[in-house]
Scaffold this motif. Structure first.
Motif, mmCIF file in Angstrom:
data_model
loop_
_atom_site.group_PDB
_atom_site.id
_atom_site.type_symbol
_atom_site.label_atom_id
_atom_site.label_comp_id
_atom_site.label_asym_id
_atom_site.label_seq_id
_atom_site.Cartn_x
_atom_site.Cartn_y
_atom_site.Cartn_z
ATOM 1 N N UNK A 1 0.839 -1.212 0.000
ATOM 2 C CA UNK A 1 0.000 0.000 0.000
ATOM 3 C C UNK A 1 0.867 1.253 0.000
ATOM 4 N N UNK A 2 1.911 1.251 0.821
ATOM 5 C CA UNK A 2 2.801 2.412 0.897
ATOM 6 C C UNK A 2 3.555 2.605 -0.411
ATOM 7 N N UNK A 3 4.018 1.505 -1.007
ATOM 8 C CA UNK A 3 4.735 1.597 -2.283
ATOM 9 C C UNK A 3 3.831 2.146 -3.371
ATOM 10 N N UNK A 4 2.582 1.677 -3.406
ATOM 11 C CA UNK A 4 1.659 2.157 -4.429
ATOM 12 C C UNK A 4 1.354 3.646 -4.235
ATOM 13 N N UNK A 5 1.216 4.071 -2.991
ATOM 14 C CA UNK A 5 0.962 5.487 -2.720
ATOM 15 C C UNK A 5 2.133 6.343 -3.212
ATOM 16 N N UNK A 6 3.351 5.887 -2.969
ATOM 17 C CA UNK A 6 4.523 6.632 -3.423
ATOM 18 C C UNK A 6 4.637 6.615 -4.938
ATOM 19 N N UNK A 7 4.276 5.499 -5.550
ATOM 20 C CA UNK A 7 4.328 5.399 -7.007
ATOM 21 C C UNK A 7 3.343 6.368 -7.659
ATOM 22 N N UNK A 8 2.165 6.492 -7.070
ATOM 23 C CA UNK A 8 1.166 7.437 -7.589
ATOM 24 C C UNK A 8 1.696 8.860 -7.492
ATOM 25 N N UNK A 9 2.293 9.189 -6.352
ATOM 26 C CA UNK A 9 2.854 10.524 -6.180
ATOM 27 C C UNK A 9 3.961 10.766 -7.201
#
Length: 219
Positions: free
Chosen positions: A112-120
């Protein structure tokens, strides 16, 4: 003052938010800081576009750049606050007692954290072309502001790249090898590579305008 975990970019002053960032809580943390740096880059892009005079089709380009920058500022701050929430879940997973439940919680929180950073990071890469356009066609008196925007954008891209990479590596704490992680999450693995290339492009663009932004520098 509110407890650090309740501080958001929307409700806090810069002083209060950075004080929360300074606390040893991790929420907000580096990921949220990445979102704020992206908001700074977008804000400066909007400012430079607003000061740029143009006519005809060039006017439409300036207006489009400014509209995208203003929208990105809003998005970046929302993503900064989302990351602060994700950081709490990430930390909570690692505090669980060793066992299958902890492994599953770490896996879920890391992804979840990786996906959030990838979106940013994806949003950050979208503004590179607009800053390049402003460097070439924007108000020349504000070229230093464009360089500062590039600096803030670089921090955002580097933060997103590193956070995605770190979060993926954290899956090893849940018993995965890096090869297994790559196989399970190829899109996130590719995001790291794309963000790495974006850093190179930002560095190249910044170097191209440095002579105009800092003509008294060493030769």
């Amino acid at each position: 003052m509110d407890e650090p975990q309740d501080v958001t970019t929307r409700t806090a002053t810069v002083d209060v938010w950075t004080d929360a960032l300074a606390q040893s809580t991790g929420s907000p943390g580096g990921g949220a800081g990445t979102g704020v740096m992206l908001a700074v880059a977008a804000s400066l892009a909007s400012m430079v576009a607003g000061y740029t005079e143009a006519e005809g089709s060039r006017r439409a380009e300036v207006d489009a750049v400014r509209a995208r920058a203003r929208s990105l500022r809003e998005t970046a701050l929302r993503l900064a606050d989302d990351d602060a929430s994700a950081s709490r879940a990430f930390g909570a997973a690692f505090r669980l007692e060793p066992g299958p439940e902890r492994d599953e919680a770490i896996h879920r929180a890391s992804v979840d954290a990786a996906r959030a950073s990838a979106v940013l990071g994806e949003h950050a890469m979208d503004v590179i072309d607009d800053l390049a356009w402003l460097a070439a066609h924007g108000n020349r008196a504000l070229i230093a502001d464009v360089v500062v925007a590039f600096g803030a954008l670089r921090a955002a891209v580097a933060g997103a790249r590193t956070n995605v990479s770190f979060d993926l590596a954290s899956l090893r704490s849940a018993g995965k090898t890096l090869e297994e992680v790559r196989g399970l999450h190829p899109d996130l693995w590719r995001a790291v590579e794309q963000l790495e290339r974006a850093l190179g492009r930002i560095d190249s663009l910044t170097a191209d305008v440095d002579g105009r932004a800092a003509p008294t520098g060493s030769v």
